[in-house]
Design an enzyme around this catalytic site. Structure first.
Site, PDB file in Angstrom:
ATOM      1  N   PRO A   9       0.854  -1.119   0.084  1.00  0.00           N
ATOM      2  CA  PRO A   9       0.030   0.060  -0.206  1.00  0.00           C
ATOM      3  C   PRO A   9       0.737   1.410   0.121  1.00  0.00           C
ATOM      4  O   PRO A   9       1.746   1.168   0.580  1.00  0.00           O
ATOM      5  CB  PRO A   9      -0.939  -0.284   1.286  1.00  0.00           C
ATOM      6  N   ASN A  10       0.185   2.176  -0.670  1.00  0.00           N
ATOM      7  CA  ASN A  10       0.890   3.493  -0.787  1.00  0.00           C
ATOM      8  C   ASN A  10       2.317   3.617  -1.560  1.00  0.00           C
ATOM      9  O   ASN A  10       2.569   4.720  -1.687  1.00  0.00           O
ATOM     10  CB  ASN A  10       1.160   4.131   0.581  1.00  0.00           C
ATOM     11  N   ARG A  17       3.980  11.073  -1.739  1.00  0.00           N
ATOM     12  CA  ARG A  17       4.070  10.893  -0.418  1.00  0.00           C
ATOM     13  C   ARG A  17       5.454  11.255   0.179  1.00  0.00           C
ATOM     14  O   ARG A  17       6.652  10.893  -0.148  1.00  0.00           O
ATOM     15  CB  ARG A  17       3.633   9.599  -0.097  1.00  0.00           C
ATOM     16  N   TYR A  22      10.827   9.196   1.444  1.00  0.00           N
ATOM     17  CA  TYR A  22      10.705   8.465   0.443  1.00  0.00           C
ATOM     18  C   TYR A  22      11.410   8.926  -0.542  1.00  0.00           C
ATOM     19  O   TYR A  22      11.496   8.146  -1.768  1.00  0.00           O
ATOM     20  CB  TYR A  22       9.277   8.077   0.305  1.00  0.00           C
ATOM     21  N   ASN A  73       8.268  -5.426  -1.070  1.00  0.00           N
ATOM     22  CA  ASN A  73       8.131  -4.153  -0.322  1.00  0.00           C
ATOM     23  C   ASN A  73       6.623  -4.031   0.281  1.00  0.00           C
ATOM     24  O   ASN A  73       6.007  -3.659  -0.484  1.00  0.00           O
ATOM     25  CB  ASN A  73       8.370  -3.217  -1.034  1.00  0.00           C
ATOM     26  N   ALA A  76       3.414  -1.113   4.529  1.00  0.00           N
ATOM     27  CA  ALA A  76       2.644  -1.010   6.127  1.00  0.00           C
ATOM     28  C   ALA A  76       2.399  -2.457   6.294  1.00  0.00           C
ATOM     29  O   ALA A  76       2.487  -2.664   7.642  1.00  0.00           O
ATOM     30  CB  ALA A  76       1.517  -0.147   6.299  1.00  0.00           C
ATOM     31  N   GLU A  97      13.424  -8.981   0.714  1.00  0.00           N
ATOM     32  CA  GLU A  97      12.325  -7.898   1.302  1.00  0.00           C
ATOM     33  C   GLU A  97      13.216  -6.525   1.123  1.00  0.00           C
ATOM     34  O   GLU A  97      14.303  -6.375   1.056  1.00  0.00           O
ATOM     35  CB  GLU A  97      12.406  -8.028   2.863  1.00  0.00           C
ATOM     36  N   HIS A  99      12.915  -2.016   1.581  1.00  0.00           N
ATOM     37  CA  HIS A  99      12.138  -0.919   2.057  1.00  0.00           C
ATOM     38  C   HIS A  99      12.849   0.143   1.628  1.00  0.00           C
ATOM     39  O   HIS A  99      13.947   0.229   1.584  1.00  0.00           O
ATOM     40  CB  HIS A  99      12.034  -0.903   3.536  1.00  0.00           C
ATOM     41  N   ARG A 106      13.270   3.999  12.228  1.00  0.00           N
ATOM     42  CA  ARG A 106      12.129   4.995  12.280  1.00  0.00           C
ATOM     43  C   ARG A 106      11.207   4.736  13.667  1.00  0.00           C
ATOM     44  O   ARG A 106      11.787   4.067  14.593  1.00  0.00           O
ATOM     45  CB  ARG A 106      11.376   4.657  11.127  1.00  0.00           C
ATOM     46  N   ARG A 110       6.934   0.596  13.854  1.00  0.00           N
ATOM     47  CA  ARG A 110       7.693   0.130  12.490  1.00  0.00           C
ATOM     48  C   ARG A 110       8.796  -1.004  12.776  1.00  0.00           C
ATOM     49  O   ARG A 110       9.298  -1.804  11.856  1.00  0.00           O
ATOM     50  CB  ARG A 110       8.203   1.041  11.530  1.00  0.00           C
TER      51      ARG A 110
HETATM   52  C1  DQA Z   1       8.180   1.301   3.471  1.00  0.00           C
HETATM   53  C2  DQA Z   1       8.277   1.258   5.118  1.00  0.00           C
HETATM   54  C3  DQA Z   1       6.893   0.891   5.955  1.00  0.00           C
HETATM   55  O1  DQA Z   1       6.938   1.238   7.343  1.00  0.00           O
HETATM   56  C4  DQA Z   1       5.936   1.978   5.221  1.00  0.00           C
HETATM   57  O2  DQA Z   1       4.617   1.484   5.888  1.00  0.00           O
HETATM   58  C5  DQA Z   1       5.717   2.108   3.679  1.00  0.00           C
HETATM   59  C6  DQA Z   1       6.894   1.851   3.098  1.00  0.00           C
HETATM   60  C7  DQA Z   1       9.322   1.517   2.795  1.00  0.00           C
HETATM   61  O3  DQA Z   1       9.434   1.364   1.534  1.00  0.00           O
HETATM   62  O4  DQA Z   1      10.362   2.256   3.479  1.00  0.00           O
HETATM   63  O5  DQA Z   1       4.777   2.342   3.415  1.00  0.00           O
HETATM   64  O6  DQA Z   1       7.949  -0.085   3.539  1.00  0.00           O
END
Ligand code: DQA
Length: 146
Positions: A9-10, A17, A22, A73, A76, A97, A99, A106, A110
């Site tokens: 998500p996102n 964002r 990011y 990735n 959240a 994985e 990020h 952070r 998280r």
């Molecule tokens: C994320 C880190 C996560 O904590 C966050 O919710 C994201 C992006 C990252 O790519 O840094 O949406 O996975």
């Protein structure tokens, strides 16, 4: 060799964002760079993004017998989704994985990470370059398995 890249998500809001966290690279830039890596490394790269947990479980299940490895990735869902972990364990493919941010440095909320122990490798804090690192790592890993 076929690798599935999954974004949670996102991630589709990259470049819009929280740029301080990011970065300025957009989601389109990310898709373009995945395409380029595929050509450079001679890998078939499939990409999937969803803002919905069940869709992520579905695509992981569909990867069974269809791809050689997964780069994910979970965004959240990293911190909340046992369903994503269970799906990854079910198909049991080598998984890396990613990020974009340095998530381990952070907020406390998280620091719960359901994916890390299952992943063969994690990259965090490299921006969108982390996906390239993950794909190259996974390619080498898969080549060594043969
Ligand atoms: C994320 C880190 C996560 O904590 C966050 O919710 C994201 C992006 C990252 O790519 O840094 O949406 O996975």
């Amino acid at each position: 060799m076929k690798i599935l890249v999954i974004n949670g998500p996102n991630i589709n809001m990259l470049g819009i964002r929280e740029i301080d966290i990011y970065g300025k690279e957009t989601y389109e830039n990310l898709l373009q760079s995945l395409h380029t890596i595929g050509l450079e490394e001679n890998i078939e790269i499939e990409h999937f993004q969803s803002n919905h947990e069940g869709n992520i479980v579905d695509i992981i299940q569909k990867s069974y017998n269809n791809v050689d490895g997964i780069v994910i990735n979970p965004a959240a869902y990293t911190h909340t989704s046992i369903a994503t972990l269970d799906a990854l364990k079910a198909v049991n493919l080598p998984t890396v994985e990613v990020h974009i941010s340095k998530v381990s440095k952070r907020e406390d909320f998280r620091q719960t990470n359901f994916i890390r122990d299952f992943a063969i490798k994690s990259y965090e804090g490299y921006g969108i370059d982390g996906y390239k690192k993950a794909i190259i790592y996974l390619k080498k890993y898969l080549e060594e398995q043969v």
